[in-house]
Scaffold this motif. Structure first.
Motif: not given
Lengths: 86, 218
Positions: A19-27, A38-42, A82-86
């Protein structure tokens, strides 16, 4: 005994190849229970093959990353959006 | 300390992946939290040795000045603290899990932040404390940083309590209460993080305000 897990944070490196963005911060929305977080909580389990990320609430499989000889196989069957903050 | 040309700095709490390749081509990748924060191309790591590990014994015992390492990072944008955050921050570290929290304490001090910071550091013995002098000096000099220890195996002389694990009572006595809605960062071995996070939620902290970083320990 269940192997010990780490958090989704640990996927930041392996998924930075894909991924070109930090996907761990995506919900992501869990297919199993509908929780959105957020994926970081998985809960992330690692073995020689790759990684499995499970929902921190219902333990459903969210995604797997399997290393192959020439790349990586990413299976997102447990995430319905997936929700990605832009 | 690792010099990483082109690193360009990192946020407090981020980690990196380090890859070692053996002469036979076998590779091992491990994640390490970064103890330093801010701009620059020098990165500080603090590594706990797992005697049966594949990577940490090399990093602790064998590595020489001038050796080259393969790194990827900085990684992770979630378990981070940024100087523009103004809410109270409670840090809770177990063993070498204190490393990313040290980066936050350093960033807090370097930026002149007036956000109230508190670190509860669970460690085996007084000799095992990482960055002990630096932490004590910061706690003494800053009105915005408070430091508390829990010793699990051996306590210093004249310590008021016996060694023991972090408990609900200790968390109630030595951390910010849920009523002030602090941002909470918990880092350590999986079991430690699990039990601390569960107690915090039982004490009324919002699960979404408690950020965790577990390490597997291999």
């Amino acid at each position: 005994m269940m192997p010990r897990h780490v958090d989704g944070n640990a996927l930041a490196g392996p998924l930075s190849d894909l991924f070109a963005f930090d996907v761990t911060c995506a919900s992501g929305r869990c297919v199993g229970c509908g929780d959105v977080t957020v994926l970081a909580r998985a809960m992330v389990y690692e073995d020689e093959m790759g990684f499995v990320a499970r929902c921190h609430l219902c333990d459903s499989m969210l995604l797997t990353v399997v290393r192959t000889a020439d790349g990586a196989w990413l299976d997102l069957q447990g995430i319905s959006g997936l929700h990605v903050a832009l | 300390m690792v010099d990483v040309p082109g690193w360009g700095g990192n946020l407090a709490g981020q980690h990196l992946d380090l890859r070692l390749t053996a002469p036979d081509g076998y590779t091992a990748v491990r994640s390490y939290s970064i103890a330093s924060a801010g701009p620059g191309d020098r990165v500080e790591l603090a590594v706990d040795k797992f005697p049966d590990g594949e990577v940490s014994p090399y990093l602790v015992d064998d590595i020489q000045k001038g050796d080259e390492l393969e790194l990827r990072g900085p990684l992770g944008g979630w378990f981070v603290w940024k100087p523009e955050q103004t809410e109270s921050v409670q840090l809770i570290g177990g063993g070498s899990g204190v490393v990313p929290l040290i980066a936050m304490v350093r960033s807090h001090a370097a930026s002149g932040s007036t956000a109230p910071f508190r670190l509860l550091y669970s460690v085996r013995t007084p000799q095992d404390v990482f960055f002990a002098d630096e932490l004590r000096a910061l706690a003494e000099s800053s009105p915005y940083f408070d430091l508390n220890f829990v010793y699990t195996r051996a306590v210093p002389a004249n310590w008021p309590s016996k060694p023991g694990r972090i408990s609900r009572e200790i968390l109630e006595a030595s951390t910010y209460p849920a009523s002030i809605s602090p941002a909470v960062f918990v880092c350590g071995p999986t079991g430690f993080v699990e039990s601390v996070a569960n107690i915090l939620v039982a004490l009324g902290h919002e699960p979404t305000s408690v950020k965790t970083e577990r390490f597997g320990g291999k």
